[in-house]
Design an enzyme around this catalytic site. Structure first.
Site, PDB file in Angstrom:
ATOM      1  N   HIS A   1       5.701  -1.924  -1.311  1.00 15.77           N
ATOM      2  CA  HIS A   1       4.471  -1.115  -1.450  1.00 15.77           C
ATOM      3  C   HIS A   1       4.929   0.342  -1.336  1.00 15.77           C
ATOM      4  CE1 HIS A   1       0.408   0.081  -1.444  1.00 15.77           C
ATOM      5  NE2 HIS A   1      -0.092  -0.690  -0.496  1.00 15.77           N
TER       6      HIS A   1
ATOM      7  N   ARG B   1      -1.469  -4.044  -8.708  1.00 17.41           N
ATOM      8  CA  ARG B   1      -1.243  -4.858  -7.498  1.00 17.41           C
ATOM      9  C   ARG B   1      -1.257  -6.320  -7.924  1.00 17.41           C
ATOM     10  NH1 ARG B   1      -3.931  -4.301  -1.624  1.00 17.41           N
ATOM     11  NH2 ARG B   1      -2.402  -2.617  -1.620  1.00 17.41           N
TER      12      ARG B   1
ATOM     13  N   ARG C   1      -8.030   0.702   0.277  1.00 18.01           N
ATOM     14  CA  ARG C   1      -7.382   2.005   0.319  1.00 18.01           C
ATOM     15  C   ARG C   1      -6.585   2.340  -0.934  1.00 18.01           C
ATOM     16  NH1 ARG C   1      -8.580   0.320   5.018  1.00 18.01           N
ATOM     17  NH2 ARG C   1      -8.030  -1.651   4.060  1.00 18.01           N
ATOM     18  N   THR C   2      -5.727   1.432  -1.349  1.00 20.60           N
ATOM     19  CA  THR C   2      -4.799   1.774  -2.432  1.00 20.60           C
ATOM     20  C   THR C   2      -5.561   2.024  -3.732  1.00 20.60           C
ATOM     21  OG1 THR C   2      -3.225   0.320  -1.340  1.00 20.60           O
ATOM     22  CG2 THR C   2      -2.646   1.074  -3.546  1.00 20.60           C
TER      23      THR C   2
ATOM     24  N   LYS D   1      -8.276 -16.686 -19.076  1.00 20.57           N
ATOM     25  CA  LYS D   1      -8.115 -17.505 -20.297  1.00 20.57           C
ATOM     26  C   LYS D   1      -6.659 -17.878 -20.526  1.00 20.57           C
ATOM     27  CE  LYS D   1     -11.449 -14.415 -22.247  1.00 20.57           C
ATOM     28  NZ  LYS D   1     -11.521 -13.368 -23.257  1.00 20.57           N
TER      29      LYS D   1
HETATM   30  N1   CP Z   1      -2.776  -0.271   3.110  1.00 20.68           N
HETATM   31  C1   CP Z   1      -3.233  -0.948   2.036  1.00 20.68           C
HETATM   32  O1   CP Z   1      -2.488  -1.300   1.113  1.00 20.68           O
HETATM   33  O2   CP Z   1      -4.575  -1.182   2.071  1.00 20.68           O
HETATM   34  P1   CP Z   1      -5.411  -1.922   0.930  1.00 20.68           P
HETATM   35  O3   CP Z   1      -4.941  -3.375   0.907  1.00 20.68           O
HETATM   36  O4   CP Z   1      -6.844  -1.788   1.340  1.00 20.68           O
HETATM   37  O5   CP Z   1      -5.108  -1.258  -0.366  1.00 20.68           O
END
Ligand code: CP
Length: 325
Positions: free
Chosen positions: A133, A105, A54-55, A84
């Site tokens: 998040h 991320r 999603r993100t 590396k």
């Molecule tokens: N909700 C969420 O962060 O989903 P993903 O891990 O798929 O990005």
């Protein structure tokens, strides 16, 4: 130049409301085919050291729909020069030369803050280990407002992995700033809400209850926010196996809920939400995932174009710097 690192940057409700307003405006524009290409010529880099559906894809879609372009890697730990031995700091310094914004991320809490401290372009935290998040919290707030029409006077139950679930940490922080909110933290003993957050709630005078049995409070809740038990954060698979299926929300459970309430989940789900409830009109988790597109469009617009905006969304001066508190 600003970064989006923590939900704390949106604690001022005026700023939060402006972000949500802009997301609503962009949703309407998208539906009417009237987005234009405000980010044409701009490039977004996605650096994902942990998996995501999603993100990453909603950020990429948001950038493309606004006329921009995307570069990046969905598995930076395997397909970038990290293999590396390159450090995150060096990677960010280099990628900042190729892109106008970096969406990161990473598996380590605090990594987004570290990245922002050396970056020449805005960094957006798309999840830093069990930490924060923030963009998920914003889309969660957008969803609650859209579905229930308010962000105040809510009884919110967080269910599942409250220790490692970063979406819970970010959303609970934002909700705690609203009037008349009461929290129910429903989890097994091993993965209770983080103590530092509980201490904050005590200090702010926000009411909450910690418990294990969802059925004790199910009739009261306006928002049921269910989370996955985060297998990848457990050191002992025995501990994970013992609690992984402790909650299973099915038709029987939700039959006790108020007619005017919603069931949310950041997704992905495993066994904690039974598919048999997907058609219930209170189950909004797929709408919630879609809302991420509009909220991330709004954030990209604010970070990359605010100075050209003629809709009075010049919220830059109200936003925090992204520094850790
Ligand atoms: N909700 C969420 O962060 O989903 P993903 O891990 O798929 O990005």
């Amino acid at each position: 130049m600003k970064h989006i690192i923590s939900a704390k940057q949106f604690k001022d409700t005026l700023i939060l409301d402006k972000v949500l307003d802009l997301a609503g405006h962009l949703e309407t524009s998208a539906e009417n085919g009237a987005l234009g290409e405000p980010l044409r010529g701009m490039v977004m880099a996605t650096l994902f050291y942990e998996p995501s559906t999603r993100t990453r894809l909603s950020f990429e879609s948001a950038m493309v729909k606004l006329g921009g372009s995307v570069i990046g890697t969905e598995s930076a730990g395997h397909f970038s020069s990290v293999v590396k031995g390159e450090s995150l700091r060096d990677t960010i310094k280099v990628v900042g030369g190729y892109a106008d914004v970096i969406v990161l991320r990473h598996f380590e809490e605090g990594s987004a803050y570290e990245a922002a401290s050396v970056s020449s372009v805005p960094v957006i935290n798309a999840g830093d280990g069990p930490g924060q998040h923030p963009t998920q919290a914003l889309l969660d707030m957008y969803t609650i407002k859209k579905e229930l029409g308010r962000l105040d006077d809510l009884k919110v139950a967080f269910v599942g992995d409250l220790m490692y679930g970063r979406t819970v940490h970010s959303l609970a922080y934002l909700l705690a700033q609203r009037k008349g909110v009461k929290f129910f933290f429903v989890s097994p003993e091993d993965i209770r809400m983080r103590r530092d957050f509980i201490t904050h709630l005590d200090g702010w005078g926000v009411p909450y209850l910690e418990l294990s049995n969802l059925m004790e409070i199910i009739r009261e809740v306006d928002v049921l926010y269910v989370t996955r038990i985060q297998k990848e954060r457990f050191r002992s698979m025995e501990d994970y196996e013992r609690i992984k299926d402790v909650y299973s929300i099915n038709k029987d459970v939700i039959s006790k809920m108020k007619e005017k309430s919603i069931i949310m989940h950041p997704l992905p789900r495993v066994n904690e939400l039974n598919e048999e409830i997907d058609d219930d009109n209170r189950a909004v988790y797929f709408k919630q995932a879609k809302n991420g597109l509009y909220v991330r469009m709004a954030l990209l617009t604010i970070l990359l174009k605010w100075e050209l905006d003629d809709r009075n969304y010049k919220i830059d001066k109200y936003m925090g710097s992204g520094e850790q508190e």
